[in-house]
Design a protein around this motif. Sequence first.
Motif, PDB file in Angstrom:
ATOM      1  N   VAL A 209       0.848  -1.197   0.000  1.00 15.63           N
ATOM      2  CA  VAL A 209       0.000   0.000   0.000  1.00 15.63           C
ATOM      3  C   VAL A 209       0.887   1.252   0.000  1.00 15.63           C
ATOM      4  N   ASP A 210       1.588   1.499   1.110  1.00 13.58           N
ATOM      5  CA  ASP A 210       2.401   2.722   1.175  1.00 13.58           C
ATOM      6  C   ASP A 210       3.802   2.512   0.597  1.00 13.58           C
ATOM      7  N   GLY A 211       4.318   1.301   0.715  1.00 14.51           N
ATOM      8  CA  GLY A 211       5.662   1.023   0.182  1.00 14.51           C
ATOM      9  C   GLY A 211       6.784   1.574   1.034  1.00 14.51           C
ATOM     10  N   GLY A 213       6.994   0.857   4.686  1.00 15.93           N
ATOM     11  CA  GLY A 213       7.139   0.169   5.973  1.00 15.93           C
ATOM     12  C   GLY A 213       6.122   0.566   7.025  1.00 15.93           C
ATOM     13  N   MET A 214       5.044   1.261   6.654  1.00 18.80           N
ATOM     14  CA  MET A 214       4.102   1.753   7.675  1.00 18.80           C
ATOM     15  C   MET A 214       2.835   0.918   7.828  1.00 18.80           C
ATOM     16  N   CYS A 215       2.370   0.261   6.750  1.00 19.26           N
ATOM     17  CA  CYS A 215       1.044  -0.374   6.843  1.00 19.26           C
ATOM     18  C   CYS A 215       1.104  -1.866   7.177  1.00 19.26           C
ATOM     19  N   GLY A 216       2.180  -2.519   6.869  1.00 17.32           N
ATOM     20  CA  GLY A 216       2.340  -3.941   7.187  1.00 17.32           C
ATOM     21  C   GLY A 216       1.664  -4.891   6.211  1.00 17.32           C
ATOM     22  N   CYS A 218       2.529  -5.787   3.344  1.00 18.34           N
ATOM     23  CA  CYS A 218       3.472  -6.539   2.499  1.00 18.34           C
ATOM     24  C   CYS A 218       4.268  -7.567   3.299  1.00 18.34           C
ATOM     25  N   CYS A 230       8.462  -4.276   1.233  1.00 21.74           N
ATOM     26  CA  CYS A 230       8.785  -2.954   0.676  1.00 21.74           C
ATOM     27  C   CYS A 230      10.091  -2.376   1.201  1.00 21.74           C
TER      28      CYS A 230
HETATM   29 FE1  FES Z   1       3.086  -0.943   3.757  1.00 21.54          FE
HETATM   30 FE2  FES Z   1       5.204  -2.466   3.085  1.00 21.54          FE
HETATM   31  S1  FES Z   1       3.637  -1.705   1.835  1.00 21.54           S
HETATM   32  S2  FES Z   1       4.602  -1.785   5.062  1.00 21.54           S
END
Ligand code: FES
Length: 274
Positions: A209-211, A213-216, A218, A230
Amino acid sequence: MCADTVSLIIFSPVIASKAKAGQFVVVRASEEGERIPLTIAESDAAAGTINLTILKRGKTSSLLCSLNKGDYITDVAGPLGIPSEIEKFGTVCIIGGGVGIAPTVPIIKAMKEAGNYVISIIGARNCSGLIFEDTIKKYSDQYHVCTDDGSMGYKGFVSGFLSQYLKENPGKKPDRVVAIGPVLMMKAVCDVTGPGGIKTIVSLNPIMVDGTGMCGSCRVEVDGKTRFGCVDGPEFDGHLVDFGLLNSRLNIYCDEEKVSNEKYMEKHECKMKI
Ligand code: FES
Ligand code: FAD
Ligand code: MG
């Protein structure tokens, strides 16, 4: 490009000047749109452009593939991810399957420029899916093609070709293999290289999603530990990856993606399978 794959050349001078092999961008195609990750297939710092090569899969990739010269994309964030490890390893075998051929291009170039003997193996369902052939040939010492239907080169999967190649060339074991493509392809390549202990790097494609490291979203499991595709990847040692978990996590939003794609297709009066 082949019928369902489109290359977009995007003017993005900052990303073009910083991009390294193995990195990707996160793109938002429209104001209301979702974010999707796409690998930087080529970058030209002088022209300020990057090449994103996209396979039409669902709503967002179809929307991107429908863009015309001069159109805008709402956001392009990057370059993201840890660049590929490039050094003089000796003989490097780089394998790309389907749209996964595109991300091998900068790695092939960089590995060749670092002084490696480069064996490239690319595979697709049929010959129309073989992309970037001229560039890959130019930077490869050996160039091999596989198609599922036998319309060009070896008939069968890249993993089958690799297995045959290793048997026929027992004294020429590659020092490293890099494999990029569908999850099952990368796993099959690792199954071939595992017994001979050939280090094999794969580029993982979990949902992002964000790429940053914030949303988890991946999360992947590597060597029994949770890693974020990511920021810790996207490249990992393939022999340590839990491919089963990756595959099942990739399918968790299939129902929602199907609905979203059907609505998009209805609106645009076109037919497409997902
Ligand atoms: Fe969100 Fe990797 S895309 S933590
Ligand atoms: P949907 O119908 O929404 O989804 C189809 C399938 O795509 C899903 O079932 C899921 O498996 C996958 N997917 C959906 N959303 C995401 C998401 N946000 N992140 C990752 N996968 C998703 N594709 C290319 O064609 N070219 C590339 O160069 C490329 N590079 C990638 C690099 C990375 C690091 C990653 C993680 C993925 C990459 N992909 C690439 C895959 C691409 O992001 C998905 O095909 C795309 O998001 C599908 O979106 P959609 O809306 O068209 O399809
Ligand atoms: Mg989508």
